[in-house]
Design a protein around this motif. Structure first.
Motif, PDB file in Angstrom:
ATOM      1  N   GLY A  24      73.030  68.484 -36.679  1.00 17.68           N
ATOM      2  CA  GLY A  24      74.394  67.940 -37.276  1.00 17.68           C
ATOM      3  C   GLY A  24      74.736  66.807 -36.952  1.00 17.68           C
ATOM      4  O   GLY A  24      75.443  66.256 -38.281  1.00 17.68           O
ATOM      5  N   TRP A  25      74.251  65.928 -36.152  1.00 16.59           N
ATOM      6  CA  TRP A  25      74.401  64.394 -36.011  1.00 16.59           C
ATOM      7  C   TRP A  25      73.631  63.603 -37.235  1.00 16.59           C
ATOM      8  O   TRP A  25      74.383  62.652 -37.634  1.00 16.59           O
ATOM      9  CB  TRP A  25      74.229  63.745 -34.757  1.00 16.59           C
ATOM     10  N   ALA A  26      72.791  64.148 -37.273  1.00 19.67           N
ATOM     11  CA  ALA A  26      71.641  63.313 -38.447  1.00 19.67           C
ATOM     12  C   ALA A  26      72.601  63.635 -39.774  1.00 19.67           C
ATOM     13  O   ALA A  26      72.440  62.659 -40.673  1.00 19.67           O
ATOM     14  CB  ALA A  26      70.289  63.998 -38.587  1.00 19.67           C
ATOM     15  N   ILE A  27      73.013  64.787 -40.098  1.00 18.04           N
ATOM     16  CA  ILE A  27      73.743  65.049 -41.472  1.00 18.04           C
ATOM     17  C   ILE A  27      74.920  63.955 -41.585  1.00 18.04           C
ATOM     18  O   ILE A  27      75.247  63.292 -42.317  1.00 18.04           O
ATOM     19  CB  ILE A  27      74.020  66.438 -41.593  1.00 18.04           C
ATOM     20  N   ILE A  28      75.870  63.879 -40.475  1.00 23.74           N
ATOM     21  CA  ILE A  28      77.030  63.216 -40.448  1.00 23.74           C
ATOM     22  C   ILE A  28      76.531  61.647 -40.783  1.00 23.74           C
ATOM     23  O   ILE A  28      77.152  61.091 -41.236  1.00 23.74           O
ATOM     24  CB  ILE A  28      77.893  63.293 -38.955  1.00 23.74           C
ATOM     25  N   ILE A  29      75.587  61.261 -40.067  1.00 21.95           N
ATOM     26  CA  ILE A  29      75.228  59.877 -39.909  1.00 21.95           C
ATOM     27  C   ILE A  29      74.515  59.442 -41.121  1.00 21.95           C
ATOM     28  O   ILE A  29      74.880  58.264 -41.842  1.00 21.95           O
ATOM     29  CB  ILE A  29      74.323  59.461 -38.739  1.00 21.95           C
ATOM     30  N   THR A  30      73.819  60.465 -41.728  1.00 20.95           N
ATOM     31  CA  THR A  30      73.428  60.220 -43.365  1.00 20.95           C
ATOM     32  C   THR A  30      74.087  60.014 -44.103  1.00 20.95           C
ATOM     33  O   THR A  30      74.107  59.264 -45.121  1.00 20.95           O
ATOM     34  CB  THR A  30      72.279  61.196 -43.373  1.00 20.95           C
ATOM     35  N   LEU A  31      75.153  60.876 -44.086  1.00 19.34           N
ATOM     36  CA  LEU A  31      76.363  60.906 -45.103  1.00 19.34           C
ATOM     37  C   LEU A  31      77.225  59.464 -45.026  1.00 19.34           C
ATOM     38  O   LEU A  31      77.506  58.835 -46.124  1.00 19.34           O
ATOM     39  CB  LEU A  31      77.475  62.170 -44.822  1.00 19.34           C
TER      40      LEU A  31
ATOM     41  N   GLY B 217      69.401  52.956 -39.608  1.00 18.30           N
ATOM     42  CA  GLY B 217      68.611  53.036 -38.417  1.00 18.30           C
ATOM     43  C   GLY B 217      69.025  54.319 -37.594  1.00 18.30           C
ATOM     44  O   GLY B 217      68.102  54.936 -37.351  1.00 18.30           O
ATOM     45  N   GLY B 218      70.383  54.370 -37.670  1.00 23.43           N
ATOM     46  CA  GLY B 218      70.929  55.640 -36.928  1.00 23.43           C
ATOM     47  C   GLY B 218      70.573  56.822 -37.801  1.00 23.43           C
ATOM     48  O   GLY B 218      70.147  57.988 -36.933  1.00 23.43           O
TER      49      GLY B 218
END
Length: 322
Positions: free
Chosen positions: A194-201, A169-170
């Motif tokens: 940047g945060w989207a890449i981190i959370i997706t990983l 969800g995040g």
């Protein structure tokens, strides 16, 4: 289990709405401490409206799963023991808080609540946003625990179920926030990306861990325990009925093992690999961010279908021959 598309849309739409709200308030929190420039009230207000739209669509989708929608209110009566009842209570409360958060910005009504010893001013929107953040995570926990608390469905009975609901969800919400920021506040796009890449990983790691765990599960039930006969050589010839029944329709997805093997790499590609590539490219081409969200949402629909289908109800040992 047989996946219900109403629940698939419910969980994915709610996740995107919760994630978007968390993304907006995360940005405002950074700006509060001077780490980012504070954006206009319209940015946070209209972003909250978009989050509320996703939450409302998810709520509407849930009604298609009810046999008697007019009795939906009764689902909240067992809140002491049922995670579903707790979700039913938390969802409208969270939606109300998101509405108030957006309204406080759009109306420009953000009176000062308290001044911290450090001189930091805490206004009404910060208080509402903090409450909304707690409710967003509580809603994730309630939704995930509906499935994680079922001990007889071992594929779900794991802390990874709740963790993955939060991370997926995040991821969805922060990718949506990246696309929203690309048009509403282009200078802040990099923060959300940047945060989207981190959370997706992190979501990829969590979902992969659950796939590896489930692949190693060995059934505790056997043909012998299913029918209560201890003979070592039992062969099932039929399901014991001429036609289908509730048990054969609702507890089995009806797809072949080959289909399950195919859909797994598909959702891993659409929900994780492709969005990550598009997010990286979207740093320089913002239009790709919208495509990343759409592509990932399709992948999340497939992921959620697989999540439900992979849960093997013990009764299928008895009804496996159809």
């Amino acid at each position: 289990m047989k996946p219900a598309f109403s629940v698939i849309f419910l969980t994915t739409l709610l996740g995107a709405g919760q994630g978007l709200f968390l993304a907006l308030f995360t940005h405002q929190s950074y700006a509060l401490f001077g780490l980012l420039p504070m954006q206009s009230d319209a940015f946070y207000g209209y972003g909250s409206t978009l989050a509320l739209l996703f939450l409302a669509c998810g709520l509407i989708a849930s009604f298609f799963h009810l046999g008697r929608p007019e009795r939906a209110w009764r689902s909240a009566t067992q809140w002491r023991t049922s995670w579903l009842s707790r979700e039913v209570i938390v969802l409208p409360v969270f939606m109300g808080v998101v509405f108030l958060f957006g309204l406080s910005h759009l109306a420009g009504y953000r009176p000062e609540i308290v001044t911290l010893p450090s001189g930091l001013l805490i206004d009404l929107s910060i208080v509402i946003g903090t409450i909304g953040t707690l409710l967003a995570f509580l809603l994730f926990i309630c939704t995930g625990m509906i499935y994680a608390c079922l001990r007889f469905l071992r594929e779900w009975n794991s802390p990874l179920t709740v963790i993955n609901y939060i991370l997926l969800g995040g991821s969805s919400g922060f990718i949506l926030a990246s696309f929203y920021a690309a048009s509403a506040a282009p200078s802040q796009t990099h923060f959300f990306v940047g945060w989207a890449i981190i959370i997706t990983l992190l979501a990829f790691v969590g979902r992969t861990a659950s796939l590896v765990r489930n692949a190693r599960l060995k059934p505790k039930s056997t043909m012998q325990t299913a029918i209560g006969v201890k003979h070592p050589h039992i062969v099932q010839r039929s399901m014991g009925a001429m036609g289908g029944s509730f048990n054969t329709r609702e507890f089995f997805h009806g797809k072949s093992p080959a289909f399950l093997r195919t859909i797994k790499p598909v959702f891993l590609l659409l929900a994780f690999a492709a969005p990550l590539a598009l997010l990286a490219l979207g740093m320089s081409t913002p239009s790709l961010l919208g495509f990343a969200f759409v592509l990932q949402y399709i992948g999340l629909l497939a992921e959620r279908w697989f999540f439900f289908a992979q849960a093997n109800h013990p009764q299928n040992l008895y009804y496996q021959c159809v």
